[in-house]
Structures are given as C-alpha cells and as structure tokens.
Design a protein around this motif. Structure first.
Motif, PDB file in Angstrom:
ATOM      1  N   LEU A  20       0.828  -1.209   0.000  1.00  0.00           N
ATOM      2  CA  LEU A  20       0.000   0.000   0.000  1.00  0.00           C
ATOM      3  C   LEU A  20       0.861   1.258   0.000  1.00  0.00           C
ATOM      4  O   LEU A  20       0.514   2.261  -0.636  1.00  0.00           O
ATOM      5  CB  LEU A  20      -0.923   0.005   1.221  1.00  0.00           C
ATOM      6  CG  LEU A  20      -2.081  -0.994   1.196  1.00  0.00           C
ATOM      7  CD1 LEU A  20      -2.853  -0.946   2.523  1.00  0.00           C
ATOM      8  CD2 LEU A  20      -3.026  -0.706   0.034  1.00  0.00           C
ATOM      9  N   SER A  21       1.997   1.199   0.702  1.00  0.00           N
ATOM     10  CA  SER A  21       2.855   2.384   0.748  1.00  0.00           C
ATOM     11  C   SER A  21       3.479   2.673  -0.614  1.00  0.00           C
ATOM     12  O   SER A  21       3.560   3.835  -1.028  1.00  0.00           O
ATOM     13  CB  SER A  21       3.945   2.226   1.815  1.00  0.00           C
ATOM     14  OG  SER A  21       4.743   1.098   1.576  1.00  0.00           O
ATOM     15  N   GLY A  74      10.726   1.495   5.336  1.00  0.00           N
ATOM     16  CA  GLY A  74      11.317   2.569   4.547  1.00  0.00           C
ATOM     17  C   GLY A  74      10.358   3.126   3.515  1.00  0.00           C
ATOM     18  O   GLY A  74      10.321   4.333   3.274  1.00  0.00           O
ATOM     19  N   MET A  75       9.557   2.245   2.913  1.00  0.00           N
ATOM     20  CA  MET A  75       8.613   2.688   1.894  1.00  0.00           C
ATOM     21  C   MET A  75       7.521   3.557   2.500  1.00  0.00           C
ATOM     22  O   MET A  75       7.069   4.532   1.874  1.00  0.00           O
ATOM     23  CB  MET A  75       8.003   1.483   1.179  1.00  0.00           C
ATOM     24  CG  MET A  75       7.081   1.837   0.023  1.00  0.00           C
ATOM     25  SD  MET A  75       7.865   2.851  -1.260  1.00  0.00           S
ATOM     26  CE  MET A  75       8.855   1.617  -2.092  1.00  0.00           C
ATOM     27  N   THR A  76       7.068   3.235   3.693  1.00  0.00           N
ATOM     28  CA  THR A  76       6.058   4.059   4.355  1.00  0.00           C
ATOM     29  C   THR A  76       6.600   5.453   4.624  1.00  0.00           C
ATOM     30  O   THR A  76       5.907   6.463   4.430  1.00  0.00           O
ATOM     31  CB  THR A  76       5.601   3.409   5.677  1.00  0.00           C
ATOM     32  OG1 THR A  76       5.010   2.134   5.387  1.00  0.00           O
ATOM     33  CG2 THR A  76       4.572   4.271   6.393  1.00  0.00           C
ATOM     34  N   VAL A 100      -3.370   6.523   4.252  1.00  0.00           N
ATOM     35  CA  VAL A 100      -4.081   6.268   5.516  1.00  0.00           C
ATOM     36  C   VAL A 100      -4.164   4.765   5.784  1.00  0.00           C
ATOM     37  O   VAL A 100      -3.902   4.299   6.908  1.00  0.00           O
ATOM     38  CB  VAL A 100      -5.492   6.888   5.472  1.00  0.00           C
ATOM     39  CG1 VAL A 100      -6.321   6.425   6.673  1.00  0.00           C
ATOM     40  CG2 VAL A 100      -5.402   8.411   5.455  1.00  0.00           C
ATOM     41  N   LEU A 101      -4.527   3.988   4.766  1.00  0.00           N
ATOM     42  CA  LEU A 101      -4.604   2.531   4.928  1.00  0.00           C
ATOM     43  C   LEU A 101      -3.236   1.938   5.243  1.00  0.00           C
ATOM     44  O   LEU A 101      -3.118   1.020   6.066  1.00  0.00           O
ATOM     45  CB  LEU A 101      -5.160   1.896   3.650  1.00  0.00           C
ATOM     46  CG  LEU A 101      -6.639   2.160   3.354  1.00  0.00           C
ATOM     47  CD1 LEU A 101      -7.006   1.609   1.981  1.00  0.00           C
ATOM     48  CD2 LEU A 101      -7.523   1.530   4.433  1.00  0.00           C
ATOM     49  N   ASP A 102      -2.202   2.469   4.606  1.00  0.00           N
ATOM     50  CA  ASP A 102      -0.843   1.997   4.877  1.00  0.00           C
ATOM     51  C   ASP A 102      -0.452   2.259   6.329  1.00  0.00           C
ATOM     52  O   ASP A 102       0.110   1.384   7.007  1.00  0.00           O
ATOM     53  CB  ASP A 102       0.134   2.695   3.933  1.00  0.00           C
ATOM     54  CG  ASP A 102       1.580   2.425   4.293  1.00  0.00           C
ATOM     55  OD1 ASP A 102       1.906   1.278   4.640  1.00  0.00           O
ATOM     56  OD2 ASP A 102       2.394   3.364   4.232  1.00  0.00           O
ATOM     57  N   LEU A 103      -0.741   3.450   6.819  1.00  0.00           N
ATOM     58  CA  LEU A 103      -0.404   3.781   8.214  1.00  0.00           C
ATOM     59  C   LEU A 103      -1.199   2.924   9.192  1.00  0.00           C
ATOM     60  O   LEU A 103      -0.700   2.568  10.267  1.00  0.00           O
ATOM     61  CB  LEU A 103      -0.648   5.270   8.468  1.00  0.00           C
ATOM     62  CG  LEU A 103       0.296   6.221   7.712  1.00  0.00           C
ATOM     63  CD1 LEU A 103      -0.133   7.665   7.920  1.00  0.00           C
ATOM     64  CD2 LEU A 103       1.744   6.026   8.157  1.00  0.00           C
ATOM     65  N   ALA A 111       3.418   5.707  -5.711  1.00  0.00           N
ATOM     66  CA  ALA A 111       3.120   5.777  -7.143  1.00  0.00           C
ATOM     67  C   ALA A 111       2.095   6.873  -7.429  1.00  0.00           C
ATOM     68  O   ALA A 111       2.240   7.653  -8.380  1.00  0.00           O
ATOM     69  CB  ALA A 111       2.607   4.430  -7.637  1.00  0.00           C
ATOM     70  N   GLY A 112       1.052   6.947  -6.590  1.00  0.00           N
ATOM     71  CA  GLY A 112       0.044   7.987  -6.769  1.00  0.00           C
ATOM     72  C   GLY A 112       0.632   9.379  -6.640  1.00  0.00           C
ATOM     73  O   GLY A 112       0.318  10.282  -7.436  1.00  0.00           O
TER      74      GLY A 112
END
Length: 337
Positions: free
Chosen positions: A202-203, A273-275, A240-243, A208-209
């Motif tokens: 998701l992150s 790291g991606m988050t 938000v979903l990633d967090l 990408a977005g």
C-alpha cells in the motif's frame, strides 16, 4: 587451509541465498530514497552504494543460476520472492532518476518491464489460499514500475510514459485486492518478516500515486480536474490505509516478538522505509507539509531496523564461515524459500 576456508564458506553461503534476499536490495534502496527526500543526501548516496553492490551481486547470481541451473531458476522464479528482482530494480532506477541519471534509470525500467510479465504470470498461476505476506510482492513489483515510470515521465516530460504508469498504478491496486484474499491473516502474529509486505504494497501504491500527481505540469496537462481529484483522493486514502497496517503490524511485533534473524526480515525493512518515503512524497504532492515530521520519524525507525537486520545478516555470514558451511558445523539457517 584455514586462510581459504572462510572465503569458500562465504561463497557457499551466498550461493544458498533464496530469492527473498532481493528484499535486501529493495530495503536498502528505499532507505536511500527516503534519506534523499528528507534531505540527507550524503547518507542517501552512501546507502545507494550499498544497494548497488548488493544488486550487482544478486544480478550476477541470477544470471549464473539461469545459465547453470535453469530448472532451479524456473522453480524459484515461480515463487513470490522471485518478483523482488523487478521491485529492487525499479527502486534503484527511481533513485538514479532523482540523481539526474535518466538514461540509466530508463535502462533499469526497460529491464524491469521485460522481467515483470513473465515473473508475474509464473507467480500468480501458483497462488493459493493461506499464503504469506510475500503474495503482495506481485503488487509491489507492479507499483514499482508505476513509480519509476511516473518519475521518468516527470523528468523527461513524457506523456505516454505517465499514462502507462497510470495504467500500472490501477492494475497494481487490482492485484493487491486479489492478493489480500489469499493472504493468511495469522501471518500478522506468526510471520517471519515478509508479512509486513501487506502494508508495504500500500505504501508503494501511495508513492506511485504521489509521483503521478507530481508528474503533471502545465506543459504536459496529463490529467483533467476529475482525474486529478481522483488521484489525490486515492493517494491520500492509500497512505491512511498503509499507516493503519503499519500500526497493526507494529503492535503485533510487541505482542509477539520475533527477534531471531531471518532473511525475510529484509521484507520488514522495505515496508518501513517505503512508508516513510511515501509519507514524505505525499506531503509534497498533496501540499500537506504537516506530514513531513512524521515522515522523518518513520524514516529513522526504518534506518534503525535496517541496521539491526544488517547486523543479523553479518552475524549469519560469520557463523556460516566459522562452521565452514557444513551441516554438522552447528549452524541452522532460518531462511526459508
């Protein structure tokens, strides 16, 4: 001779690295990207050197194994971890693009795009219920292409590349939904490290977005108002979903600590790291400067975990060399294929 046994044992240890070791390149590369976004350029470049060295080693092993052990190569390529080859390459390409090395970044994009269809097909056809977090690597590899494509589109003012990246972005979300159905939720408390990819996918989607939003300009005019609004909304929602995943997975680590080193712990560092990178990138793309501080906090958490996992990898290699790589040398590897 004692002087030659250690290097021989280390070569044997390296030869036994599973495809999951590609997550080490992904993790190191995205930490470099995060450090760059936070303004720590010297540390970012030093980390990039480490990532490049690891990528070259794994690429050489990838090529040699294809030439010498094609059956083993095909067998490993059909595992979800095989997609780390695509994801790691796109992460490095994204960092090179930020350095202004667009030709090299484009070459890595082309290489990733060549590998992605075959590896994705080989992996997806073996999907089943109750899989580990590695199942989300299909989404990560797809979104990695979207991130690098959007980054290059912005650098080269290429509309077609941006639109191709947009298609990959939406495809990646579809792949994520399909992977989620096959993910075993018990992995949250039982996984050996790759369960974190559930959030990491998701992150990288949020990243990408944000890159797609940033690629737009008055000269290109990529998205109309409606499309731009959708991108903003979806990108913010993905973060938000990633967090939320981050909070759940971190809580599970405290509830059921898994402190022993496992090569799949690199697949924990990557989402951390991606988050951080996604938070910092979304802060710029959505003009949400208040996200910069939490993004930097998340970055230093990722750096700390990277150091811990790297220390574990060094200890494993040292123990393997000390045991001379023999089964009766007392070493039990925790790395699973």
């Amino acid at each position: 001779m004692p002087g030659t046994s250690a290097p021989h044992s280390l070569r044997a240890w390296w030869a036994q690295r599973p495809p999951a070791a590609g997550a080490a390149v992904m993790a190191t590369g995205i930490v470099s990207v995060g450090l760059h976004l936070a303004g720590y350029e010297v540390l970012s470049r030093l980390t990039l050197v480490v990532a490049c060295a690891a990528w070259l080693g794994l690429a050489a092993d990838f090529a040699l194994r294809l030439a010498r052990e094609p059956r083993r190569w095909l067998r490993e390529a059909a595992t979800p971890a095989g997609l780390t080859a695509v994801a790691a390459t796109t992460v490095l390409g994204t960092r090179f693009s930020a350095l202004g090395w667009q030709t090299l970044a484009a070459a890595l994009l082309a290489l990733s795009a060549l590998l992605w269809p075959y590896l994705l097909y080989a992996v997806v056809r073996h999907w089943h219920r109750g899989m580990s977090g590695a199942v989300f690597l299909s989404c990560v590899a797809t979104q990695g292409l979207a991130v690098l494509g959007a980054t290059l589109a912005a650098a080269e003012a290429s509309a077609w590349l941006a639109h191709a990246a947009l298609v990959l972005f939406w495809l990646g979300l579809v792949v994520y939904a399909a992977a989620l159905v096959r993910f075993d939720p018990r992995q949250v408390t039982e996984g050996a490290g790759d369960h974190w990819v559930a959030g990491g996918a998701l992150s990288i989607s949020a990243l990408a977005g944000s890159e797609l939003i940033s690629a737009d300009s008055a000269a290109l005019y990529l998205w109309n108002n409606d499309a731009d609004d959708v991108l903003h909304t979806v990108t913010g929602g993905l973060l938000v979903l990633d967090l939320a995943w981050y909070a759940v997975l971190m809580a599970a680590e405290f509830v059921r600590p898994r402190l022993r080193y496992d090569v799949r712990r690199w697949a924990t560092v990557f989402p951390l790291g991606m988050t951080a990178a996604a938070t910092l990138s979304v802060a710029a793309a959505l003009d949400a400067s208040w996200l910069e501080v939490p993004g930097e906090v998340l970055l230093w958490i990722a750096v700390a975990v990277w150091l811990a996992v790297a220390a574990g990898a060094v200890r494993e290699a040292r123990d393997y060399a000390a045991a001379d790589g023999s089964p009766d040398g007392g070493l039990t590897s925790t790395a699973r294929r």
